[in-house]
Design an enzyme around this catalytic site. Structure first.
Site, short mmCIF file in Angstrom:
data_model
loop_
_atom_site.label_atom_id
_atom_site.label_comp_id
_atom_site.label_asym_id
_atom_site.label_seq_id
_atom_site.Cartn_x
_atom_site.Cartn_y
_atom_site.Cartn_z
N CYS A 73 0.83 -1.20 0.00
CA CYS A 73 0.00 0.00 0.00
C CYS A 73 0.87 1.25 0.00
O CYS A 73 1.73 1.41 0.86
CB CYS A 73 -0.89 -0.01 1.24
SG CYS A 73 -1.88 1.48 1.38
N CYS A 79 -0.97 6.03 7.05
CA CYS A 79 -2.25 5.54 7.58
C CYS A 79 -2.07 4.91 8.95
O CYS A 79 -1.04 4.31 9.23
CB CYS A 79 -2.81 4.53 6.58
SG CYS A 79 -4.29 3.72 7.15
N CYS A 82 -2.16 0.04 9.28
CA CYS A 82 -1.08 -0.96 9.26
C CYS A 82 0.17 -0.36 9.87
O CYS A 82 0.66 0.64 9.38
CB CYS A 82 -0.73 -1.33 7.81
SG CYS A 82 -1.99 -2.26 6.98
N GLU A 336 -23.07 -11.61 28.40
CA GLU A 336 -22.64 -10.46 27.58
C GLU A 336 -23.42 -9.23 28.01
O GLU A 336 -24.61 -9.32 28.31
CB GLU A 336 -22.91 -10.79 26.10
CG GLU A 336 -22.73 -9.66 25.13
CD GLU A 336 -21.33 -9.07 25.15
OE1 GLU A 336 -21.24 -7.84 25.35
OE2 GLU A 336 -20.35 -9.82 24.99
N ASP A 392 -13.32 -14.40 26.94
CA ASP A 392 -12.77 -13.64 25.81
C ASP A 392 -13.10 -12.17 26.09
O ASP A 392 -13.99 -11.60 25.48
CB ASP A 392 -13.43 -14.14 24.51
CG ASP A 392 -12.83 -13.46 23.28
OD1 ASP A 392 -11.90 -12.65 23.44
OD2 ASP A 392 -13.30 -13.74 22.16
N CYS A 419 -7.12 -10.43 23.39
CA CYS A 419 -6.63 -9.58 22.29
C CYS A 419 -5.55 -8.63 22.80
O CYS A 419 -5.07 -7.78 22.07
CB CYS A 419 -7.79 -8.80 21.67
SG CYS A 419 -8.61 -7.71 22.84
#
Length: 464
Positions: A73, A79, A82, A336, A392, A419
């Protein structure tokens, strides 16, 4: 030696930080250089100088690293999407594996012997993997309509309709939307004034079903000549759902709460493994379906289900992991906080004829302890049991009250999907001080070209 702002240094990059920035030393002075990769020798200009370290801008690559690649890219450096596209994919995986290991050792206090790490799960093709993209709409300096992505740490839009992480059809959809806006003088939203109509274009794509959803986020109730726009979008193969999302708030939250259906059903359907999911514009759904299947496969493997277990899935979202687990468990309970996600989870269970999954709405830190207390009250002398607990959590990790209740429920195994390996390390430390030990650890690269990485950890109760 101490340096000051605007000093020009020659630095050899020896390491990379959490955000992908290169790290090198000059005469014992540590320099952080964004966009430099391990092995580069660069010329860098100090932008912010502290006593023992400084932040510098990459001015020139004097000698490129053997692991440096030409980004696909042209906007990769500007940006914010990434951070490490200039690093070969093999080295990206190594960087992420080290990141997980270092966090678990430094923050969690584990030795490398206590971390049975398996090789990170990478992708065959680390591009075009995202099934969702949100493009802000605005104007350039000349007043032309543009869409693209925000430049790193800003809200100024880089005009780019071709993102190499997204699916290729996105570009065609954006061309149609912007052409319509130009033709019928439809305005773009301006964050500074709160005026203007179109804020974002949200696109979702079902990798298995090939169904496409377009959701236009607007600061109002309608779009001029919207019938003509729908007509053009419907010409695209696979177009399934077209909606408006009303967001009139002065906020940088992308989506509002109200959805207006323009055409088709209000959702698309996709599958992970052999479980079907209905996804609406507001649904949380993993953005990389290829790796999600591998990630959930690992979670299921670490859970070690035989068909007799009661499993709790905490922070269950639209039931993605819950329904995966339900195929192999006796009973699954999902928790949740988002009511719409639980409606999705219940609908997805029905869609797959899964009858052994129940869902609770609320904060995990309230639902789980309340369930535990209620059970004890109604079953004197007994405690609420779970054979396996899967968590999670969001980036901030688990609340301590959740960890405490998990331990009181004495599951034989805990599977922690994370994460953020820093908050994971903190929580694992707590669990291992309270009766558990780590049996397996594996990283899964859900977000190639970025610094983010998912981790799955299996824990076993020490007295079983």
């Amino acid at each position: 030696m101490e340096y000051k702002k605007n000093d020009l240094l020659t630095v050899t990059i020896e390491d990379m930080g959490h955000d992908g920035e290169g790290i090198g030393k000059v005469d014992g002075y540590t320099v952080f250089v964004k966009d430099a990769v391990i092995g580069d020798t660069v010329s860098a200009k100090i932008m912010k100088a502290k006593k023992n370290y400084g932040y510098a801008r990459l001015m020139e690559i004097l000698e490129p690293s053997a692991d440096r690649v030409e980004p696909l890219c042209p906007y990769a450096r500007q940006c914010g999407g990434c951070q490490i596209q200039a690093l070969s994919y093999e080295k990206q995986l190594e960087y992420k594996e080290n990141k997980i290991r270092n966090n678990l050792m430094r923050i969690g206090g584990f030795t490398s012997e206590e971390l049975p790490m398996e090789p990170i799960i990478g992708m065959d093709d680390p591009f075009h993997y995202r099934n969702k993209a949100q493009f802000p709409v605005g104007y350039d300096k000349e007043g032309n309509l543009i869409t693209g992505f925000y430049a790193g740490r800003t809200h100024s839009i880089i005009s780019n309709r071709r993102c190499y992480l997204g699916v290729e059809i996105n570009e065609k959809i954006l061309d149609i939307v912007l052409k319509h806006m130009e033709q019928y003088q439809v305005t773009a939203y301006d964050e500074n004034t709160g005026k203007g109509l179109v804020r974002h274009v949200l696109i979702r794509y079902g990798f298995q079903s090939k169904e496409i959803m377009v959701c236009l986020v607007v600061n109002g109730n309608h779009i001029p000549q919207v019938g003509k726009l729908v007509e053009e979008l419907r010409k695209i193969d696979g177009m399934t759902s077209i909606t408006l999302n009303v967001n009139r708030e002065r906020t940088n939250v992308i989506l509002g709460r109200e959805i207006k259906l323009l055409w088709g059903p209000p959702y698309i359907t996709d599958t992970i493994g052999n479980v079907k999911y209905q996804i609406s514009p507001l649904s949380f759904y993993q953005v990389n379906p290829v790796q999600t299947e591998k990630l959930y496969g690992k979670a299921l493997e670490f859970a070690g289900l035989t068909g007799n277990e009661t499993v709790w899935d905490i922070y269950c979202g639209i039931g993605t992991i819950s329904l995966f687990l339900a195929q192999k468990a006796k009973q699954v309970y999902g928790v949740e906080i988002v009511p719409a996600a639980i409606e999705d989870a219940r609908r997805n269970a029905a869609l797959n004829n899964i009858c052994n999954a129940e869902f609770y709405v609320g904060k995990a830190e309230e639902v789980l302890p309340a369930y535990y207390e209620e059970y004890a009250k109604n079953h004197p002398g007994e405690n609420a049991r779970a054979d396996v607990i899967v968590v999670d959590p969001p980036r901030k990790g688990c609340e301590e009250s959740v960890l405490k209740t998990m331990v009181r429920m004495k599951p034989e195994r805990i599977v922690y999907v994370s994460c953020d390996s820093a908050t994971l390390a903190r929580d694992l430390k707590w669990l291992c001080e309270n009766g558990y030990e780590i049996t397996r650890v594996v990283g899964c690269d859900m977000f190639p070209e970025t610094v983010h990485v998912e981790t799955v950890v299996g824990l076993q109760r020490k007295d079983t």
